[in-house]
Design a protein around this motif. Structure first.
Motif, PDB file in Angstrom:
ATOM      1  N   ARG A  50       0.824  -1.203   0.000  1.00  0.00           N
ATOM      2  CA  ARG A  50       0.000   0.000   0.000  1.00  0.00           C
ATOM      3  C   ARG A  50       0.865   1.263   0.000  1.00  0.00           C
ATOM      4  N   LEU A  51       1.948   1.257   0.783  1.00  0.00           N
ATOM      5  CA  LEU A  51       2.853   2.408   0.798  1.00  0.00           C
ATOM      6  C   LEU A  51       3.508   2.608  -0.562  1.00  0.00           C
ATOM      7  N   ALA A  52       3.844   1.514  -1.223  1.00  0.00           N
ATOM      8  CA  ALA A  52       4.430   1.627  -2.561  1.00  0.00           C
ATOM      9  C   ALA A  52       3.465   2.324  -3.515  1.00  0.00           C
ATOM     10  N   LEU A  53       2.204   1.952  -3.439  1.00  0.00           N
ATOM     11  CA  LEU A  53       1.194   2.579  -4.307  1.00  0.00           C
ATOM     12  C   LEU A  53       0.990   4.050  -3.968  1.00  0.00           C
ATOM     13  N   LEU A  54       1.006   4.383  -2.684  1.00  0.00           N
ATOM     14  CA  LEU A  54       0.819   5.778  -2.289  1.00  0.00           C
ATOM     15  C   LEU A  54       1.936   6.667  -2.833  1.00  0.00           C
TER      16      LEU A  54
END
Length: 318
Positions: free
Chosen positions: A266-270
């Motif tokens: 999720r952090l990668a996508l953000l």
């Protein structure tokens, strides 16, 4: 003077160091010196090294300064035109130095040449994972976003390059190699030997498995890097954070922790929404679903089956 100086930082590494040194001594390129930097070890490294009769091997002892400090000591004592680094738990295949020397000799613009890397388990047995990159030439942007070298035992560097970019950052306790490659890439071309000649040993003490430490240090590398870049390159910052979070998610999968993997995905996508469309992201998402459905044991069994099938296919092809 030798053509190549091989620098081996060693801190309480006697479990693996003899095999590492032997892999260097077995190189087909023999015009080398081997600098073992005893970085304040409390094991029996001194007694062991006194038994080595090969005159190319030197032992330099110092108080503990960490990996960066040990590498810097090696650089300062090196007399070779080229310097190759290998960590005390990794291995080289016999033709690694020979092929890297030939590459730098024939490519004067290159300051660094790396090889592909094969991962092994704690015993040195290949896991089937090969880190391969075709990136060469001017690679600064690629190195900032996505470390193409992947470990500190792959690179050979022209000695003179360190006069330009300085030594390893001793304030970094991991990711110091990534920082160095980025700094070198700002001034020199990179070259690659497209063979898995570096064997990277994955075990419980590997620094790559210390997630909080790794993330703290890579943040420092990124912030150092982007302090001085032109405005038009600042977009690479979020892309860099996106990829490091995606890699971290994969390390969580290695630890059978798919909940943490979901968090870092999720952090990668953000940070970098476009990462959703990469094969690496899609593979991770499939792996997470499989672990959720089959559990960690089922996930491991399926992954082993796929790797064995891949080996069979590759064996049949050759």
């Amino acid at each position: 003077m030798p053509k190549v100086s091989v620098v081996i930082p060693a801190y309480n590494a006697m479990k693996y160091l003899p095999a590492t040194v032997e892999s260097v001594l077995q190189q087909t390129f023999t015009d080398i010196e081997i600098l073992i930097i005893n970085d304040g070890s409390s094991d029996n490294i001194i007694a062991w090294t006194t038994q080595i009769t090969d005159p190319r091997v030197q032992v330099i002892s110092q108080e503990n300064q960490g990996l960066s400090g040990a590498r810097n000591t090696g650089i300062n004592h090196a007399s070779g035109e080229y310097i190759a680094f290998i960590d005390a738990d990794d291995l080289w295949l016999p033709t690694k130095l020979e092929k890297q020397v030939k590459c730098l000799d024939n490519y004067p613009q290159a300051g660094l040449v790396y090889t592909w890397t094969a991962w092994t388990d704690e015993t040195g047995k290949p896991t089937g994972v090969i880190v391969a990159s075709d990136v060469e030439g001017y690679v600064w942007e690629q190195m900032v976003v996505n470390d193409k070298i992947s470990n500190g035992s792959s690179a050979m560097v022209r000695r003179i390059c360190f006069d330009k970019v300085g030594l390893f950052d001793t304030e970094l306790t991991s990711s110091e190699d990534r920082d160095m490659w980025i700094r070198l890439a700002a001034h020199y071309h990179f070259a690659v030997v497209k063979e898995p000649l570096t064997l990277y040993r994955r075990h419980s003490q590997s620094m790559s498995k210390n997630r909080p430490k790794m993330l703290k240090n890579i943040r420092r590398v990124f912030e150092k890097t982007f302090e001085t870049v032109p405005t038009e390159l600042l977009y690479l910052r979020n892309r860099s954070y996106g990829w490091i979070n995606l890699y971290t998610a994969w390390t969580c999968m290695d630890e059978k922790n798919h909940q943490e993997a979901i968090k870092y995905r999720r952090l990668a996508l953000l940070h970098y929404p476009q990462i959703f469309f990469t094969a690496y992201f899609l593979r991770l998402s499939v792996a997470i679903v499989i672990m959720q459905l089959l559990g960690s044991q089922g996930y491991d069994n399926l992954r082993s089956l796929i790797r064995n099938l891949r080996r069979l296919v590759l064996g049949a092809a050759t």
